[in-house]
Design an enzyme around this catalytic site. Structure first.
Site, PDB file in Angstrom:
ATOM      1  CG  ASN A 762      -1.963  -1.049   1.232  1.00 48.62           C
ATOM      2  OD1 ASN A 762      -2.815  -1.049   0.087  1.00 48.62           O
ATOM      3  ND2 ASN A 762      -1.969  -2.120   2.194  1.00 48.62           N
ATOM      4  CE1 TYR A 763      -0.063   4.024   3.730  1.00 46.74           C
ATOM      5  CE2 TYR A 763       0.103   2.007   4.643  1.00 46.74           C
ATOM      6  CZ  TYR A 763      -0.554   3.077   4.635  1.00 46.74           C
ATOM      7  OH  TYR A 763      -1.800   3.260   5.290  1.00 46.74           O
ATOM      8  CB  ILE A 764       6.782   0.859  -0.661  1.00 47.75           C
ATOM      9  CG1 ILE A 764       7.041   0.973   0.743  1.00 47.75           C
ATOM     10  CG2 ILE A 764       8.053   0.629  -1.757  1.00 47.75           C
ATOM     11  CD1 ILE A 764       7.974  -0.369   1.283  1.00 47.75           C
TER      12      ILE A 764
END
Ligand SMILES: *[C@@H]1O[C@H](CO)[C@@H](O)[C@H](O)[C@H]1NC(C)=O
Ligand SMILES: *[C@@H]1O[C@H](CO)[C@@H](O)[C@H](O)[C@H]1NC(C)=O
Ligand SMILES: *[C@@H]1O[C@H](CO)[C@@H](O)[C@H](O)[C@H]1NC(C)=O
Ligand SMILES: *[C@@H]1O[C@H](CO)[C@@H](O)[C@H](O)[C@H]1NC(C)=O
Ligand SMILES: CC(=O)N[C@H]1CO[C@H](CO)[C@@H](O)[C@@H]1O
Length: 804
Positions: A762-764
């Site tokens: 989700n974030y990288i």
């Protein structure tokens, strides 16, 4: 070896939650914050909780106002400071057309590594023309090719249309077959006992009793809250049928007969033959087949989780107050389908009808219903690999990259606002600081019935301790009841502000206590940011950039940190396992930053034990190999590199290990013999005689004797074909393998309490990982599993020098 699959070790309940996210059964997570999302049917009251990992950050204002609102006190001119905010920078258009991408991915000039891979999507790689294909491999390759032909490569198109984020038209034609319901309940008739006597239950009551019985020996089953919630809901079901016995006391219930039945079933299942298992799987596949794909504008797309979750007892993470409650069976009458007008409406299961059929072209969900425990709205979306998901992912990361250009201005602004006259402005600036520097979630309102979890805006006095001169100690339950404990040195002004807000909060508490000495005080009284709501914060963020939310900060910080750490840790000369260790360490730094902690997996110690055993087994081979070299050429005994003993192999262990090796060899020979005969039987050929097996086994006895002798003499007999060169070659291979397993052990141990998957998913920005792989010649399959490879297909086009 996939070092990345940390989720595999999660306890089942958590894994289920994660899979749930994966499947897309959740609110879309990249929708802008202010407008009410079209995807969310407005006739439902949406609880401030979505099952998606982080959708909470983006809770639209309107929904937030549905819940209780923190009282605004003394915010005289609170809205006016919006005017001070400069106009949001114009959003740069995504320019990911083909030529640009090419430009960004120059091949390395040293020519060292001109791989076929750079510009080709992954699916096309790894198929070397020279590899001789067996007929099944050829078939597989063909299927793969066909599948690939169906992949809609939206990222190669000139114009980026239909981005999933806004309320534009997403499709003109949408066809699918609806959802798959779990099978109806089939009563098993096993009688549980009440007050020592067997009782007969209606099928529905038996079903719910069985849900509990199955968990009897688990932590859930022993949890008093779980028991209480289950029992309350079960009583309601029991009352539905007057034939059911009168049950009033949980203590008198004996679910063990049903539990025992399930244990027996489990045993039986284990004993199924391969054919029987295959048949079961084929039946399941046949049932699922119609639901696997949807057609979007005649394009075939994989559907995410099209299965309606079966009924059961709700578990929930952390100390969820609703744990144990009955999650009811979802009926077609509750399910709304979204299709195009010209699409065939799939038939509801016999005897049922759909709740509604809608034709919402701005929505990307295929089906929706409301789940009864939390009242959350569930959606069926296309799979992670679909164009819609990919587009919204890419847009999310582009947004985070956009923030990169804005962040210094934002920081400058909030830094000066930290001292503003206006209290709300001061609170907002302080919250911004925490979101930016600590990657906290924005946090939103919650109903009383949810576990007590908080984000930045809902921090309360008791969650922060202050230590002079400028350290804040945080301790609170974040999303999914994951504890956030952190101590940070902050800017003096932030420290001062928090100190003031905390003092105010405690004063409000004291006053409330004075007014109602007996009554309970609303915990919201001690809110640190009492003037600030999540909605107001998000609105402020949107003035900088459309769609800017706390989540964008998290994404930005995660991706930025990851790229920086990767560059710092990776060494071009290292082996691939070492590079992977660096990769995972960078991933871990991000997971720590995002507070993606987990309890150490249950089997962790055993797993570590098994890895240590593997290392010892390899060292044993290395020891034998060295001794064989000495047999062939004694001069190596004098060379330090060869002469060293395996220090951690004890005699007892060696004896045990050899016994294990001998037994294994015996098993192997027996199995081989049985298999050969099975084949002969099928081919109607004469069977091999038992005497042959006996002969074969004699070789094992000889091996045992040889090993026993070698234990005594401390020598080892090389194979007749062995040469010093071959053995030295083997020795260096063993060295490498031992090093690789050791790295794996380190990695696993460091990973014990950190979940890497969430940040990776989700974030990288996946383009960071992919360009790293290209730069350092690590196969992409090492960093992404199959799901993620498909999900991030769009990111494969970047070259080795791409920068976030
Ligand atoms: C209810 O919310 C929790 C999060 O607090 C989530 O883990 C759970 O899956 C939800 N329950 C259901 C039945 O969807
Ligand atoms: C990310 O968060 C950390 C604190 O956890 C902070 O020190 C750092 O400055 C942030 N980095 C960026 C690029 O925002
Ligand atoms: C070297 O190792 C391979 C694989 O482990 C083994 O099959 C082979 O017999 C070994 N060579 C010698 C000379 O022992
Ligand atoms: C792949 O990895 C993601 C995140 O790391 C995880 O959630 C997912 O379950 C994995 N999928 C498979 C098929 O292993
Ligand atoms: C549940 C539901 O009906 N959602 C939306 C479906 O699409 C229509 C428009 O076609 C909306 O009005 C609904 O809110």
């Amino acid at each position: 070896m996939h070092m990345s699959d940390s989720e595999d070790e999660l306890p089942l309940s958590q894994r289920a939650a994660i899979n749930n996210n994966l499947s897309g059964l959740a609110l879309p997570n990249t929708t802008p914050s202010i407008p009410v999302k079209k995807e969310e049917p407005s006739d439902y009251v949406i609880t401030a909780k979505a099952s998606d990992e982080d959708s909470d950050d983006d809770m639209p204002l309107a929904q937030r106002l549905n819940g209780r609102s923190i009282k605004r006190t003394g915010s005289v001119k609170s809205e006016s400071d919006d005017d001070e905010i400069p106009l949001a920078k114009k959003r740069k258009k995504l320019s990911l057309n083909k030529s640009k991408v090419k430009k960004e991915s120059p091949l390395p000039s040293n020519g060292k590594r001109k791989k076929e891979s750079d510009d080709k999507p992954l699916a096309k790689r790894g198929k070397k023309e020279s590899t001789p294909l067996t007929s099944t491999a050829a078939k597989k390759a063909k299927i793969k090719e066909e599948q690939e032909a169906e992949i809609y490569k939206w990222w190669e198109e000139q114009e980026q249309k239909g981005m999933a984020e806004d309320d534009t038209i997403k499709w003109t034609k949408l066809e699918h077959n609806g959802v798959l319901f779990p099978p109806d309940y089939v009563p098993h008739g096993v009688k549980m006992k009440y007050d020592g006597k067997p009782i007969t239950l209606s099928p529905e009551a038996e079903e719910v009793a069985s849900f509990y019985a199955a968990l009897l020996e688990t932590d859930h089953g022993k949890n008093p809250t779980f028991q209480k919630n289950f029992f309350n809901d079960w009583l309601k079901i029991l009352k539905k049928d007057p034939q059911n016995p009168k049950i009033t006391s949980f203590e008198k219930c004996d679910f063990r007969p049903i539990w025992e039945k399930f244990e027996r079933d489990k045993e039986k299942k284990k004993q199924l033959t391969k054919e029987e298992k295959l048949k079961i799987k084929q039946e399941k596949d046949k049932l699922e087949e119609p639901f696997l794909y949807a057609y979007v504008d005649n394009r075939k797309e994989k559907v995410g989780n099209f299965r309606i979750e079966p009924p059961g007892l709700f578990r929930g993470r952390g100390a969820h107050p609703k744990t144990g409650m009955l999650k009811q069976r979802v009926l077609p009458e509750q399910v709304t389908l979204n299709l195009s007008k010209d699409a065939k409406v799939p038939p509801a299961p016999p005897g049922h009808k759909w709740a509604k059929i809608v034709h919402d072209q701005t929505a990307t969900w295929l089906a929706t219903w409301k789940e009864n425990v939390n009242g959350t709205i569930k959606y069926v979306f296309l799979a992670q690999s679909s164009a819609w998901k990919g587009q919204s992912d890419m847009q999310k990361f582009e947004k985070a990259r956009e923030l990169k250009g804005l962040v210094s201005k934002i920081r400058k602004d909030y830094t000066s606002h930290l001292k503003d006259q206006n209290r709300l402005t001061r609170q907002r600036a302080t919250a911004m600081y925490l979101i930016d520097r600590l990657a906290l979630r924005a946090g939103n309102e919650k109903g009383d019935d949810e576990a007590d979890t908080v984000g930045c805006c809902s921090l309360r006095a008791e969650h922060i301790e202050l230590e002079s001169p400028n350290t804040l100690h945080f301790d609170f339950l974040g999303k999914d009841s994951i504890r956030y404990v952190n101590s940070v040195a902050v800017e003096t002004q932030v420290f001062k502000n928090i100190k003031q807000f905390k003092a105010d909060a405690l004063k409000r508490y004291a006053e409330a206590k004075k007014q109602h000495p007996k009554g309970e005080v609303d915990p919201l009284v001690t809110s640190l940011f009492d003037d600030l709501s999540t909605g107001a914060l998000n609105k402020h963020l949107n003035n900088y950039m459309k769609g800017l939310s706390a989540k964008v900060f998290r994404t930005y910080n995660a991706s930025h940190t990851f790229q920086k750490q990767l560059e710092k840790l990776t060494n071009k000369e290292e082996s691939i396992p070492d590079k992977m260790l660096s990769f995972n360490r960078a991933n871990r730094d991000v997971a720590v930053l995002c507070n993606h902690q987990r309890a150490a997996p249950k089997g962790h110690e055993q797993q570590m034990g098994r890895i240590q055993d593997r290392i010892r087994a390899l060292k044993y081979q290395r020891m034998k190999c060295r001794k064989q070299i000495f047999e062939l050429d004694a001069k190596y005994k004098k060379i330090a590199e060869y002469a060293q003993a395996e220090s951690d192999l004890e005699d007892d262990w060696i004896a045990e290990h050899e016994e294990m090796l001998i037994n294994k060899e015996r098993e192997r020979i027996k199995n081989k013999f049985a298999k050969q005969n099975e084949k002969r039987k099928e081919a109607k050929e004469p069977l091999l005689p038992e005497s042959q097996l006996k002969d074969d086994l004699k070789a094992v006895d000889e091996m045992a004797k040889r090993l026993a002798k070698e234990r005594k003499t401390g020598r080892s007999e090389p194979k007749p074909s062995a040469t010093v060169e071959k053995l030295i070659n083997n020795l260096s291979k063993l060295d490498q393998r031992i090093a690789a397993v050791k790295v794996q052990a380190t990695d696993k141990e460091e990973n014990k309490e950190i979940a890497l998957g969430t940040s990776k998913m989700n974030y990288i920005d996946p383009r960071i990982s992919i360009s790293w792989c290209k730069k350092y010649e690590v196969p992409v399959e090492k960093v992404f599993n199959k799901t993620l490879l498909e999900k991030f297909r769009w990111a494969q086009t970047v070259g080795p020098n791409w920068k976030f």
